[in-house]
Design a protein around this motif. Structure first.
Motif, mmCIF file in Angstrom:
data_model
loop_
_atom_site.group_PDB
_atom_site.id
_atom_site.type_symbol
_atom_site.label_atom_id
_atom_site.label_comp_id
_atom_site.label_asym_id
_atom_site.label_seq_id
_atom_site.Cartn_x
_atom_site.Cartn_y
_atom_site.Cartn_z
ATOM 1 N N ARG A 189 29.666 4.136 -29.808
ATOM 2 C CA ARG A 189 28.525 4.560 -28.371
ATOM 3 C C ARG A 189 29.128 5.997 -28.280
ATOM 4 O O ARG A 189 28.459 6.927 -27.846
ATOM 5 N N CYS A 190 30.294 6.684 -29.168
ATOM 6 C CA CYS A 190 30.661 7.946 -29.119
ATOM 7 C C CYS A 190 29.747 8.742 -29.813
ATOM 8 O O CYS A 190 29.922 9.881 -29.793
ATOM 9 N N MET A 203 42.402 -2.502 -23.012
ATOM 10 C CA MET A 203 42.028 -3.933 -23.532
ATOM 11 C C MET A 203 43.273 -4.413 -24.260
ATOM 12 O O MET A 203 43.488 -5.676 -24.306
ATOM 13 N N TYR A 263 37.726 3.321 -30.145
ATOM 14 C CA TYR A 263 37.714 1.968 -30.018
ATOM 15 C C TYR A 263 36.892 1.166 -30.718
ATOM 16 O O TYR A 263 37.205 -0.085 -31.499
ATOM 17 N N TRP A 314 36.446 -7.342 -18.041
ATOM 18 C CA TRP A 314 34.910 -7.342 -18.081
ATOM 19 C C TRP A 314 34.279 -7.595 -19.114
ATOM 20 O O TRP A 314 34.848 -6.770 -20.204
ATOM 21 N N THR A 315 33.532 -8.467 -19.236
ATOM 22 C CA THR A 315 32.671 -8.452 -20.773
ATOM 23 C C THR A 315 31.837 -7.591 -20.559
ATOM 24 O O THR A 315 31.525 -7.073 -19.510
ATOM 25 N N ARG A 316 31.068 -7.540 -21.665
ATOM 26 C CA ARG A 316 29.967 -6.678 -21.811
ATOM 27 C C ARG A 316 28.802 -6.971 -20.843
ATOM 28 O O ARG A 316 28.315 -6.093 -20.216
ATOM 29 N N GLU A 317 28.684 -8.180 -20.545
ATOM 30 C CA GLU A 317 27.713 -8.599 -19.585
ATOM 31 C C GLU A 317 28.026 -8.017 -18.316
ATOM 32 O O GLU A 317 27.185 -7.356 -17.420
ATOM 33 N N ARG A 373 43.861 -11.636 -30.586
ATOM 34 C CA ARG A 373 44.275 -10.851 -29.706
ATOM 35 C C ARG A 373 45.055 -11.575 -28.574
ATOM 36 O O ARG A 373 46.174 -10.891 -28.424
ATOM 37 N N CYS A 387 36.660 8.324 -29.169
ATOM 38 C CA CYS A 387 37.458 7.062 -28.476
ATOM 39 C C CYS A 387 38.269 6.377 -29.287
ATOM 40 O O CYS A 387 39.209 6.155 -29.173
ATOM 41 N N MET A 414 32.475 1.763 -25.150
ATOM 42 C CA MET A 414 32.708 0.678 -26.245
ATOM 43 C C MET A 414 33.644 -0.405 -25.721
ATOM 44 O O MET A 414 33.596 -1.501 -25.863
ATOM 45 N N GLU A 415 34.756 0.070 -24.913
ATOM 46 C CA GLU A 415 35.613 -0.681 -24.153
ATOM 47 C C GLU A 415 35.214 -1.114 -23.185
ATOM 48 O O GLU A 415 35.151 0.042 -22.254
ATOM 49 N N PRO A 416 34.791 -2.059 -22.407
ATOM 50 C CA PRO A 416 34.369 -2.382 -21.150
ATOM 51 C C PRO A 416 35.510 -2.231 -20.323
ATOM 52 O O PRO A 416 36.651 -1.974 -20.589
ATOM 53 N N ALA A 467 28.067 1.981 -20.644
ATOM 54 C CA ALA A 467 28.311 1.292 -21.706
ATOM 55 C C ALA A 467 29.321 1.671 -22.766
ATOM 56 O O ALA A 467 29.142 1.850 -24.037
ATOM 57 N N LEU A 489 41.536 5.575 -23.497
ATOM 58 C CA LEU A 489 40.331 4.866 -22.959
ATOM 59 C C LEU A 489 39.253 4.709 -24.076
ATOM 60 O O LEU A 489 38.834 5.655 -24.962
ATOM 61 N N GLY A 490 38.768 3.328 -24.083
ATOM 62 C CA GLY A 490 37.592 3.185 -25.397
ATOM 63 C C GLY A 490 36.249 3.845 -24.842
ATOM 64 O O GLY A 490 35.438 2.840 -24.650
ATOM 65 N N GLY A 491 36.427 5.030 -24.695
ATOM 66 C CA GLY A 491 35.107 5.493 -23.734
ATOM 67 C C GLY A 491 35.156 5.439 -22.484
ATOM 68 O O GLY A 491 35.829 4.804 -21.964
ATOM 69 N N PHE A 535 37.289 -6.180 -28.845
ATOM 70 C CA PHE A 535 36.224 -6.851 -28.225
ATOM 71 C C PHE A 535 35.340 -5.800 -27.582
ATOM 72 O O PHE A 535 35.836 -5.071 -26.909
ATOM 73 N N GLY A 536 34.068 -6.020 -28.182
ATOM 74 C CA GLY A 536 33.058 -5.086 -27.563
ATOM 75 C C GLY A 536 32.022 -5.682 -26.877
ATOM 76 O O GLY A 536 31.179 -5.149 -25.797
ATOM 77 N N CYS A 537 31.559 -6.984 -27.499
ATOM 78 C CA CYS A 537 30.170 -7.616 -26.928
ATOM 79 C C CYS A 537 30.262 -9.075 -26.812
ATOM 80 O O CYS A 537 29.890 -9.802 -26.006
#
Ligand code: FES
Ligand code: FES
Lengths: 156, 761
Positions: free
Chosen positions: A132-133, B222, A98, B440-443, A25, A96, B360-362, B358, B408-410, A35-37
């Motif tokens: 998540r969607c 992102m 993503y 922003w990371t997931r955290e 990336r 979405c 999926m895209e922070p 939450a 937007l990823g959500g 990137f998700g988590c």
């Protein structure tokens, strides 16, 4: 370090421990992989390493040396990948979108390994990929549709 | 439509129609005085609406029709649904349409706040106006070309035809001459007959972005990359209100790729959309920034919320919910007296924890500060609020700030709050004007959300000797979103109590609704369907409990409570909000609620006999001016594992513009509803969210999704009927229907969410 991505060799100037995700990336500018988590919990970053689905957010580039990475950008070069993508478009799977790069790579790897998965096989292969969607039901339908299409093409 | 999401500014837009700032209709609610009539619906939104075709449509000489999507795309399909309305009304061929995303500018485009399930509801008509006006301009241009009366020509599928002479001319060829014509008056617009719609109401519309998503070519926030861009992450204060005391970045600066660190100011309450403060790590790539952040040694100064603890707060809420009093929201008759005298009464408490959206895209934003201006690229649901807030922090005028809206990823409400754009803008400024992508990371996302509130709901009912419900009492306790804007607020706002507390359409002679105080200890914000989540969960679970106690069929009791078909003026229920819609145009229609209940119970074969360990549950809820009822079927294994073989959902959202996306939204809402019911919980300890990624904060995965989701859409009479919301109303009935089904299957009543391990033996 040399990385083979989508059958092209890239010269990479990055530390050995850098996860493949960020090399793709940020260093190479291939942003299809998401990137998700960052902790191998969501599947958004799924790519293939020598054909196997892996979580690129926790896999260092070093582990990909002398191996071959396939990302969403080249998944259509595989027959299964293209069938999966077509089924995704046909069924309007994304919301979405993503998570869908990761979903498509995981689904392609599933069909490569198991051309006619049942519901349980699909659940097992896909439950590492969060959406998540909430597009799970359409993903299931699209995988089955792609599997049937590939089988019909094969027989025909 | 293979192009990446493109911003208007980046392309040559002025090919056919000229871009002009001409605005045909702009509501200015901010300026309205008390003497003026209250404005509703799209008229009541900031900056109202615009229906000028010169703003929304351009036609290139090759015939490509470019349509502006001015609302943010976050999965609800708005980049398909609104542009296809324009295309249909103007007789453009969808295959030759390109959708471009508007930047944040509400004076130009009308309201852009993409929330409240409002986009199609508010902009169906303006987009029809845009399409009709464009079509009429093309027809006028063609008539002039052939010197025939305009009544003899007709736009048809990307051409204008003159049937009498058999001539036709493509839209592309007409673009230049049409663009020079005056825009027809709104009053003179002629609309297509609904029977001639090609796209509106059709179930086979393909997504505008389906192909680019499937091939990984989309550009989310992102994915933005600018030349010379650096990357940043922020170490945020652990508890809301904590501030930075000191920090040591020696080891951070040793991480290869880290460029520098800097600090962000923290903001005094109220939170509004202000940044939380903290230490920014700037690096050559995201990974280096994350590594560098881990190496920071930071001393935080504890703030007022550093002892926020969920279990203790719950006890506090429980105490207030079980005490008479609190702000009275609505009172009819004397529920207290009837409850005291009644033959039979029932009482139950329900608890619904904090949740994080939450997406999926922070959150993520790219900012490029250029001294006297700043340009941003971000996945924001609130482009104009983003612009205004960033301008305020940079001490610029809003006109000096440009907010480009990416895909937007959500969103789910999180990306309505532009705090992350402010962080990026301040960082770019602090770097002397370097473009920076702040991630922003997931955290960060899970620990520093604007959380869905935490609620405690107390309900009581009394029955007469015939089992008729005579009294209803509901005390609702929850920190309010109002506290995000006024730190001293302790009561729920009209928008929150209007989500299923006051506007329950029950014909019960005695009703008492109260809202005891609850203070906030974290940032409270919108989460898809907002306060409908706890209110519907409590009310719809309680009715199932009432039915069980009275030996009544749940559906029969529910319909009895709703009573005769009637239209209720929401103001009669002390609902002053009514989702912003006119009470005359949008009364609460009990007949429509009854119809979805009857429809869903019939299709789901309500009351069918099921094997041991299986059950059906029902719930119905009115929200976002849409009526929804759901029947959930569950299977609970001997060791307490829940699976969902089938969900039926009947939806009456008025006329359906894009039925395919309505279904997909309701399917998604169903999964998200199951997710929050089964797993959703953010809890606090020492002021800090205990969960920080998808291991602690779990969300439903494919193996937990229902085997079958059947969405049933109730037909509307005509496209002139008022439209309902779609993105959110599918969610509220799911959790109660699921828990009611679990009760039917196991006789175990879930009153505290999430369900998690409660059913394990
Ligand atoms: S980003 Fe790699 S699994 Fe989530
Ligand atoms: S489509 Fe949005 S997360 Fe899957």
């Amino acid at each position: 370090m040399k990385l083979t991505i989508n059958e092209q060799v890239h010269e990479l100037n990055a530390p050995d421990e850098m996860p493949i995700l960020w090399a793709l990336r940020d260093v190479l500018g291939m942003t299809g992989t998401k990137f998700g988590c960052g902790k191998s919990l969501c599947g958004a970053c799924t790519v293939m390493l020598d054909g196997n689905p892996i979580r690129s957010c926790v896999t260092p580039v070093k582990a990909a040396e002398n191996k071959s990475i396939t990302t969403i950008e080249a998944i259509s070069e595989q027959k299964t990948g293209q069938a999966i993508q077509n089924a995704w478009i046909e069924n309007n799977v994304p919301q979405c979108g993503y998570c869908q790069s990761g979903q498509i790579v995981s689904a392609t790897a599933l069909l490569n390994a198991n051309p006619q998965p049942n519901d349980e096989d699909i659940n097992n292969a896909m439950s590492g990929n969060i959406c998540r969607c909430g597009t799970y039901n359409r993903i299931r339908d699209a995988i089955k549709q792609a599997a049937n299409k590939l089988e019909a093409d094969h027989e025909g | 439509m293979k192009d990446k999401i493109a911003n208007i500014s980046r392309r040559n837009f002025v090919k056919g129609f000229a871009l002009s700032g001409l605005v045909l209709a702009v509501g200015l609610p901010g300026l309205s005085t008390a003497a003026e009539a209250k404005q509703y619906g799209r008229d009541g939104m900031p900056h109202g609406w615009v229906d000028n075709p010169l703003v929304f449509v351009s036609i290139a000489e090759d015939g490509t029709v470019t349509i502006v999507a001015h609302r943010s795309e976050m999965g609800q399909g708005v980049r398909t649904s609104l542009p296809m309305v324009v295309a249909d009304e103007m007789e453009a061929d969808w295959a030759q349409v390109k959708v471009v995303q508007a930047y944040g500018d509400e004076e130009k485009f009308g309201n852009q706040d993409t929330d409240g399930s409002r986009s199609v509801r508010h902009f169906f008509m303006p987009m029809r106006n845009v399409g009709a006006a464009a079509r009429m301009m093309l027809e006028t241009a063609a008539a002039a070309l052939w010197s025939v009366p305009v009544s003899e020509v007709k736009a048809m599928n990307h051409k204008v035809v003159h049937e009498a002479s058999g001539r036709s001319v493509g839209f592309g060829e007409l673009a230049q001459s049409a663009s020079k014509l005056p825009v027809p008056e709104r009053e003179s617009l002629i609309y297509k007959d609904a029977s001639d719609f090609r796209y509106i109401g059709k179930s086979d519309m393909k997504l505008a972005d389906g192909e680019v998503i499937a091939t990984g070519q989309t550009e989310y926030g992102m994915d933005i990359r600018l030349e010379n861009m650096v990357y940043a992450v922020v170490a945020h204060p652990p508890a809301y209100g904590d501030t930075l005391a000191s920090y040591d970045d020696k080891e951070t600066l040793n991480v290869p790729g880290v460029i520098k660190t800097l600090t962000l100011p923290s903001s005094a309450p109220p939170a509004v959309f202000n940044p939380l403060g903290g230490v920014v790590v700037v690096a050559e790539n995201t990974w280096a920034a994350i590594q560098g952040r881990e190496k920071l040694k930071i001393e935080w100064k504890a703030g007022p919320n550093s002892d926020y603890e969920s279990a203790a707060f719950r006890e506090k809420m429980q105490t207030s919910a079980n005490q008479k009093g609190g702000k009275v929201l609505r009172q009819l008759g004397d529920s207290y007296q009837v409850l005291e005298d009644a033959e039979a009464t029932i009482s139950a408490d329900y608890y619904i924890p904090h949740l994080a959206q939450a997406p999926m895209e922070p959150p993520v934003a790219t900012a490029y500060f250029k001294g006297d201006s700043c340009e941003l690229w971000a996945p924001t649901q609130a482009p104009q609020a983003s612009r205004d807030t960033v301008a305020k922090w940079l001490e610029l005028k809003p006109e000096q700030v440009k907010v480009n809206v990416t895909l937007l990823g959500g969103g789910f409400g999180r990306k309505s709050k532009p705090d992350f754009l402010v962080e990026a803008a301040l960082t770019s400024k602090a770097l002397g004007g370097k473009p920076v992508k702040l991630v922003w990371t997931r955290e960060d996302d899970i620990q520093h959300s604007y959380f869905h509130t935490v609620s405690y709901e107390h309900l009581q009912a009394a029955f007469d000797e015939n089992g008729k419900t005579q009294a209803w009492l509901h005390r609702t306790v929850a920190p309010s979103i109002a506290s995000t804007f006024d730190a001293s607020s302790v009561h729920q706002m009209p928008i929150e109590i209007g989500m299923g507390v006051v506007n329950i359409p029950f014909s019960i002679p005695n009703i008492q609704l109260e809202n005891p105080a609850a203070e906030n200890h974290t940032r409270i914000g919108w989460f898809r369907s907002v306060s409908n989540i706890p209110h519907a969960f409590a009310v719809q679970s309680f009715i199932s409990e009432m039915a069980h106690q009275q030996n009544r069929d749940h559906k029969a009791l529910l319909l009895e409570l709703i009573g005769d078909d009637r239209e209720i003026d929401p103001r009669m229920l002390r609902d002053e909000w009514n989702y912003g819609e006119s009470p005359e145009q949008y009364p609460l229609n009990t007949g429509r609620l009854r119809r979805v209940i009857e429809h869903v119970t019939e299709t789901a074969n309500w009351g069918k006999s099921l094997p041991e360990g299986q059950g059906q549950g029902l719930a119905a809820h009115y929200s976002f001016v849409t009526y929804v009822a759901a029947v959930v079927e569950v299977k609970v294994s001997d060791d307490g594992e829940v699976s969902v073989p089938k969900v039926d959902i009947s939806v009456d959202c008025g006329p359906q513009v894009n039925p395919e996306r309505i279904r997909s939204q309701v399917e998604g809402a169903c999964i998200m509803g199951i997710s929050l019911a089964m797993l959703g919980e953010i809890s606090f300890k020492d002021g800090v969210a205990v969960q920080n990624n998808f291991d602690g904060y779990q969300v439903s995965r494919m193996n937990e999704a229902p085997a079958e989701i059947n969405v049933h859409l109730m037909p509307a009479n005509s496209y002139d009927d008022p439209l309902g919301g779609v993105g959110e109303p599918g969610m509220p009935p799911i959790a109660p229907a699921l828990c009611n089904a679990i009760f039917a299957a196991t006789k175990k009543r879930i009153r505290n969410l999430p369900i998690r391990y409660q059913l394990e033996a």
